[in-house]
Design an enzyme around this catalytic site. Structure first.
Site, PDB file in Angstrom:
ATOM      1  N   ARG A 137       0.665  -0.679  -0.064  1.00 28.40           N
ATOM      2  CA  ARG A 137      -0.624  -0.011   0.212  1.00 28.40           C
ATOM      3  C   ARG A 137       0.693   1.342  -0.022  1.00 28.40           C
ATOM      4  O   ARG A 137       1.505   1.496   0.982  1.00 28.40           O
ATOM      5  CB  ARG A 137      -0.892   0.005   1.194  1.00 28.40           C
ATOM      6  N   THR A 161      -1.418   7.719  -0.698  1.00 30.91           N
ATOM      7  CA  THR A 161      -2.880   7.358  -0.784  1.00 30.91           C
ATOM      8  C   THR A 161      -3.607   6.117  -0.437  1.00 30.91           C
ATOM      9  O   THR A 161      -4.782   5.852  -0.808  1.00 30.91           O
ATOM     10  CB  THR A 161      -2.760   7.429  -2.156  1.00 30.91           C
ATOM     11  N   ASP A 216       0.700  -3.666  11.853  1.00 30.29           N
ATOM     12  CA  ASP A 216       1.419  -3.949  10.459  1.00 30.29           C
ATOM     13  C   ASP A 216       1.614  -5.528  10.849  1.00 30.29           C
ATOM     14  O   ASP A 216       2.386  -5.643  11.371  1.00 30.29           O
ATOM     15  CB  ASP A 216       2.305  -2.873  10.518  1.00 30.29           C
TER      16      ASP A 216
HETATM   17  C1  PRP Z   1      -0.820  -4.427   4.603  1.00 32.73           C
HETATM   18  C2  PRP Z   1      -1.928  -6.050   4.667  1.00 32.73           C
HETATM   19  C3  PRP Z   1      -2.806  -6.115   3.341  1.00 32.73           C
HETATM   20  C4  PRP Z   1      -3.317  -4.760   3.159  1.00 32.73           C
HETATM   21  C5  PRP Z   1      -4.624  -4.310   3.392  1.00 32.73           C
HETATM   22  O1  PRP Z   1       0.210  -5.070   3.674  1.00 32.73           O
HETATM   23  O2  PRP Z   1      -1.065  -6.815   4.196  1.00 32.73           O
HETATM   24  O3  PRP Z   1      -2.280  -6.786   2.396  1.00 32.73           O
HETATM   25  O4  PRP Z   1      -2.281  -3.773   4.081  1.00 32.73           O
HETATM   26  O5  PRP Z   1      -4.623  -3.358   3.488  1.00 32.73           O
HETATM   27  P1  PRP Z   1      -5.791  -2.756   2.366  1.00 32.73           P
HETATM   28  O6  PRP Z   1      -7.112  -3.321   2.203  1.00 32.73           O
HETATM   29  O7  PRP Z   1      -6.058  -1.287   2.434  1.00 32.73           O
HETATM   30  O8  PRP Z   1      -5.196  -2.671   1.061  1.00 32.73           O
HETATM   31  P2  PRP Z   1       1.203  -3.632   2.910  1.00 32.73           P
HETATM   32  O9  PRP Z   1       0.444  -3.060   2.392  1.00 32.73           O
HETATM   33  O10 PRP Z   1       1.248  -3.395   4.559  1.00 32.73           O
HETATM   34  O11 PRP Z   1       2.311  -4.365   2.788  1.00 32.73           O
HETATM   35  P3  PRP Z   1       3.617  -5.810   3.317  1.00 32.73           P
HETATM   36  O12 PRP Z   1       2.521  -6.508   3.104  1.00 32.73           O
HETATM   37  O13 PRP Z   1       4.489  -5.520   2.638  1.00 32.73           O
HETATM   38  O14 PRP Z   1       3.865  -5.346   4.689  1.00 32.73           O
HETATM   39  N1  URA Z   2      -1.948  -3.411   6.894  1.00 27.91           N
HETATM   40  C1  URA Z   2      -1.620  -3.983   8.228  1.00 27.91           C
HETATM   41  O1  URA Z   2      -0.711  -4.724   8.090  1.00 27.91           O
HETATM   42  N2  URA Z   2      -2.955  -3.105   9.155  1.00 27.91           N
HETATM   43  C2  URA Z   2      -3.826  -2.807   9.030  1.00 27.91           C
HETATM   44  O2  URA Z   2      -4.227  -2.231  10.161  1.00 27.91           O
HETATM   45  C3  URA Z   2      -3.865  -2.164   7.879  1.00 27.91           C
HETATM   46  C4  URA Z   2      -3.028  -2.774   6.625  1.00 27.91           C
END
Ligand code: PRP
Ligand code: URA
Length: 208
Positions: free
Chosen positions: A103, A107, A199
């Site tokens: 993400r 944005t 996270d």
């Molecule tokens: C987190 C999580 C999802 C996403 C969810 O990943 O594991 O993939 O955010 O958020 P959304 O529903 O608003 O799209 P992140 O983008 O933090 O990446 P990462 O797994 O590499 O930490």
């Molecule tokens: N991604 C995460 O890992 N945690 C949250 O709460 C939202 C998005």
């Protein structure tokens, strides 16, 4: 909502409670992600394809059913990786595809950086894995990729979901059955699930 299952099962809620605790370290967190994924898969795979075989027991020959080898699981990188082993423990023959999304912190839009799926994904039942369903952007993007490869039999499994995200994914892809371990209260101004668990990727991999 049709096609949305919120587990609210005491064993799942118990394990998620330990995951939520900020004192829980990466090793225990990883084990819990795997265990919750396995418990959820047990129910989500209730309608998995089976085929008839003949087995000779010490007493008699009988016809029975076994799981057809046509399942693919697709973790969304990074955090979805944590759920893979829990499901492979139940279905070791499942193929594993990967979709890399992160993400954008400003944005909150998902950005793709990797996609590798089994060649025959279109013929497979697919379960997409991501512990967190927040705004729903990542889930929708992953489902879009997999549908673009011709797959029509898709489920989405997440451990914690925000009401906003669950609704958005359901609205965009009503044919996709969504399984959520626990539905939380809301998203905060940074797009994090409240109360959530922080996270998920950082907690699994110890990056913060
Ligand atoms: C987190 C999580 C999802 C996403 C969810 O990943 O594991 O993939 O955010 O958020 P959304 O529903 O608003 O799209 P992140 O983008 O933090 O990446 P990462 O797994 O590499 O930490
Ligand atoms: N991604 C995460 O890992 N945690 C949250 O709460 C939202 C998005």
């Amino acid at each position: 909502m049709n096609n949305v299952t919120i587990f609210d099962h005491p064993l799942i809620t118990h394990k998620i409670a330990i995951m939520r605790d900020e004192r829980t370290g990466s090793k225990e967190f990883r084990e819990l992600v795997e265990e919750v994924a396995m418990l959820m898969a047990y129910e989500a795979l209730r309608d998995i394809n089976t085929k008839e075989i003949e087995v000779k027991t010490p007493i008699a020959t009988t016809k029975t059913r076994v799981v057809a080898k046509d399942l693919a699981i697709v973790p969304i990188l990074r955090a979805g990786l944590g759920m893979v082993n829990g499901i492979l423990a139940l279905i070791p023959t499942a193929k594993v595809g990967h979709v890399g999304l992160y993400r954008d912190h400003e944005t909150l839009e998902p950005r793709e950086y990797y996609c590798k799926l089994p060649d025959d994904i279109a013929e497979r039942e697919v379960i997409i894995l991501d512990p967190m369903l927040a705004t729903g952007g990542s889930a929708i993007a992953a489902i879009d990729f997999i549908k673009a490869r011709g797959c029509r039999n898709i489920k989405f499994m997440s451990i914690i979901g925000a009401p906003e995200g669950i609704e958005k994914v359901h609205e965009k892809h009503p044919d996709v059955h969504i399984f959520v371990g626990c539905k939380d209260s809301h998203l905060n101004e940074h797009g994090y699930i409240v109360p959530g668990l922080g996270d998920a990727g950082d907690r699994i991999f110890g990056t913060k």
